[in-house]
Design an enzyme around this catalytic site. Structure first.
Site, short mmCIF file in Angstrom:
data_model
loop_
_atom_site.label_atom_id
_atom_site.label_comp_id
_atom_site.label_asym_id
_atom_site.label_seq_id
_atom_site.Cartn_x
_atom_site.Cartn_y
_atom_site.Cartn_z
N GLU A 17 0.84 -1.21 0.00
CA GLU A 17 0.00 0.00 0.00
C GLU A 17 0.87 1.25 0.00
O GLU A 17 2.07 1.21 0.28
CB GLU A 17 -0.90 0.04 1.24
CG GLU A 17 -2.28 -0.58 1.07
CD GLU A 17 -3.24 0.33 0.31
OE1 GLU A 17 -2.81 1.38 -0.22
OE2 GLU A 17 -4.43 -0.01 0.25
N ASN A 70 -9.68 5.79 2.33
CA ASN A 70 -8.57 5.52 1.44
C ASN A 70 -7.99 6.81 0.85
O ASN A 70 -7.84 7.79 1.56
CB ASN A 70 -8.99 4.51 0.37
CG ASN A 70 -8.43 3.13 0.67
OD1 ASN A 70 -7.24 2.99 0.95
ND2 ASN A 70 -9.26 2.12 0.62
N ASP A 126 -9.47 2.82 -4.50
CA ASP A 126 -8.56 2.66 -3.37
C ASP A 126 -7.68 3.90 -3.27
O ASP A 126 -8.17 5.02 -3.18
CB ASP A 126 -7.77 1.37 -3.55
CG ASP A 126 -7.21 0.81 -2.26
OD1 ASP A 126 -6.86 1.58 -1.36
OD2 ASP A 126 -7.10 -0.43 -2.14
#
Length: 280
Positions: free
Chosen positions: A16, A145, A191
Site C-alpha cells: 500500500e 482511502n 482505493d
C-alpha cells in the site's frame, strides 16, 4: 490502455501507499499488515524496516524524517532511516486500524481508519495539524482511502472505498467543505489515489487490476492495466515525476496471481508534483 511493468518480486502481502520523496532516496511504500516500510533501491532491491504491528502509510516531514501510520495512531521519525516514535493513540478500539493518509499544501495530515472486519461506518477521517491538534473530519466512514489535493489547493479528492466512488471537496480557509461525488463506476472499489501536475486524478481500482486517470472535469483520459486484481494505490515519481508506481496485494486471495504483492511502474505523459510533507 497502458500496461504496467513489474518492478519487484511479490515482496508484500498487502502492499500500500507508495510515496516518492528525495529525502529517503526515491520510492517508499508499506507492507501494511507486516508493519514494514519498504524502500526501493536503484538496483531494484528492496530494503525493509519494521515499525510496528501495522504500517499504514508513510509521508516525509518538512523538518526531516517521516511520519508513518501505526495501528491506532502515527509515529514520527527524526531521520529518513530512523525508527519512529509512537504518538498518543487516536482511538482505543482494537477492532479498528489505521489506513491511508495524505497531506494538504499547508502541512496538515489527514489520516483515515477502517475496521478490521470492514463494518459499515466503523471508521473515521482525522485531521492532524502541524502543532499536533487532532479533530474528526468525517465520522461515518467504512474504508478511508486515497486523499490528495489539486495543484492549486482548491479541491481535495477522497475515496471511501465502500461507496464505490471518488468524492471531491472544496477547500475553503484550509478546510474540507461541500463533499460531493466526483466520479463513480458500477461495482468498482476505488482505493489509493494521486493527483498530477495538471490536476488529473489517478485512482487505483482494487479488484479490477487497473488504475484510471480522470481529468478535473471527470472525463476518463487513460487506464493502466496491471496483471493482478488487487491494485491498491499509486503515486508519481522518478527523476522527472513521470513514473506511475502502483502497489498491489494478495490479501485474502485463495488463488493469488504470482505477481500479486509486487510493485509495478508505467511511464506517463503528465508529471506528478513533489509530495506534500507533514509539517509536524
Amino acid at each position: 490502455m497502458l500496461r504496467a511493468e513489474q518492478v519487484t518480486d511479490a515482496v508484500t502481502y498487502h502492499g500500500e501507499g507508495p510515496c516518492w520523496s528525495p529525502t529517503w532516496g526515491g520510492l517508499r511504500w508499506v507492507d501494511m499488515l507486516a508493519g514494514d516500510l519498504l524502500t526501493l533501491n536503484d538496483d531494484g532491491s528492496v530494503d525493509r524496516l519494521h515499525v510496528g504491528d501495522v504500517a499504514a502509510f508513510v509521508r516525509p516531514r518538512s523538518r526531516g524524517g517521516y511520519v508513518v501510520g501505526l495501528e491506532r495512531g502515527i509515529g514520527l521519525a527524526e531521520s529518513p532511516d530512523g525508527l519512529p516514535t509512537p504518538q498518543p493513540e487516536l482511538w482505543s478500539d482494537t477492532g479498528v486500524r489505521m489506513n491511508e493518509a495524505g497531506c494538504d499544501p499547508w502541512g496538515t495530515l489527514y489520516v483515515g481508519s477502517m475496521a478490521y472486519d470492514a463494518r459499515p461506518g466503523g471508521a473515521r477521517l482525522y485531521r492532524i495539524t502541524p502543532g499536533g491538534d487532532v479533530e474528526v473530519v468525517l465520522d461515518d466512514v467504512t474504508i478511508s482511502n486515497g486523499l490528495d489535493f489539486s495543484p492549486d489547493g482548491a479541491r481535495a479528492y477522497y475515496d471511501d472505498t465502500a461507496t464505490g466512488r471518488t468524492d471531491v471537496f472544496d477547500v475553503v480557509d484550509r478546510r474540507l467543505t461541500n463533499r460531493r461525488p466526483f466520479v463513480s463506476g458500477a461495482d468498482e472499489s476505488p482505493d489509493g489515489l494521486t493527483v498530477d501536475s495538471a490536476g488529473n486524478v489517478w485512482v487505483a481500482l482494487n479488484g479490477a487490476g487497473r488504475v484510471r486517470c480522470v481529468s478535473p472535469a471527470g472525463d476518463v483520459l487513460v487506464e493502466v492495466e496491471v496483471p493482478v486484481r488487487l491494485t491498491t494505490a499509486c503515486t508519481l515519481g522518478g527523476p522527472d515525476l513521470r513514473d506511475l508506481y502502483i502497489s498491489t496485494s494478495r490479501e485474502h486471495l485463495e488463488d493469488p496471481e504470482p505477481e500479486a504483492g509486487a510493485l509495478f511502474r508505467v511511464r506517463v505523459d503528465v508529471p506528478g508534483r513533489p509530495v506534500l510533507p507533514f509539517g509536524g
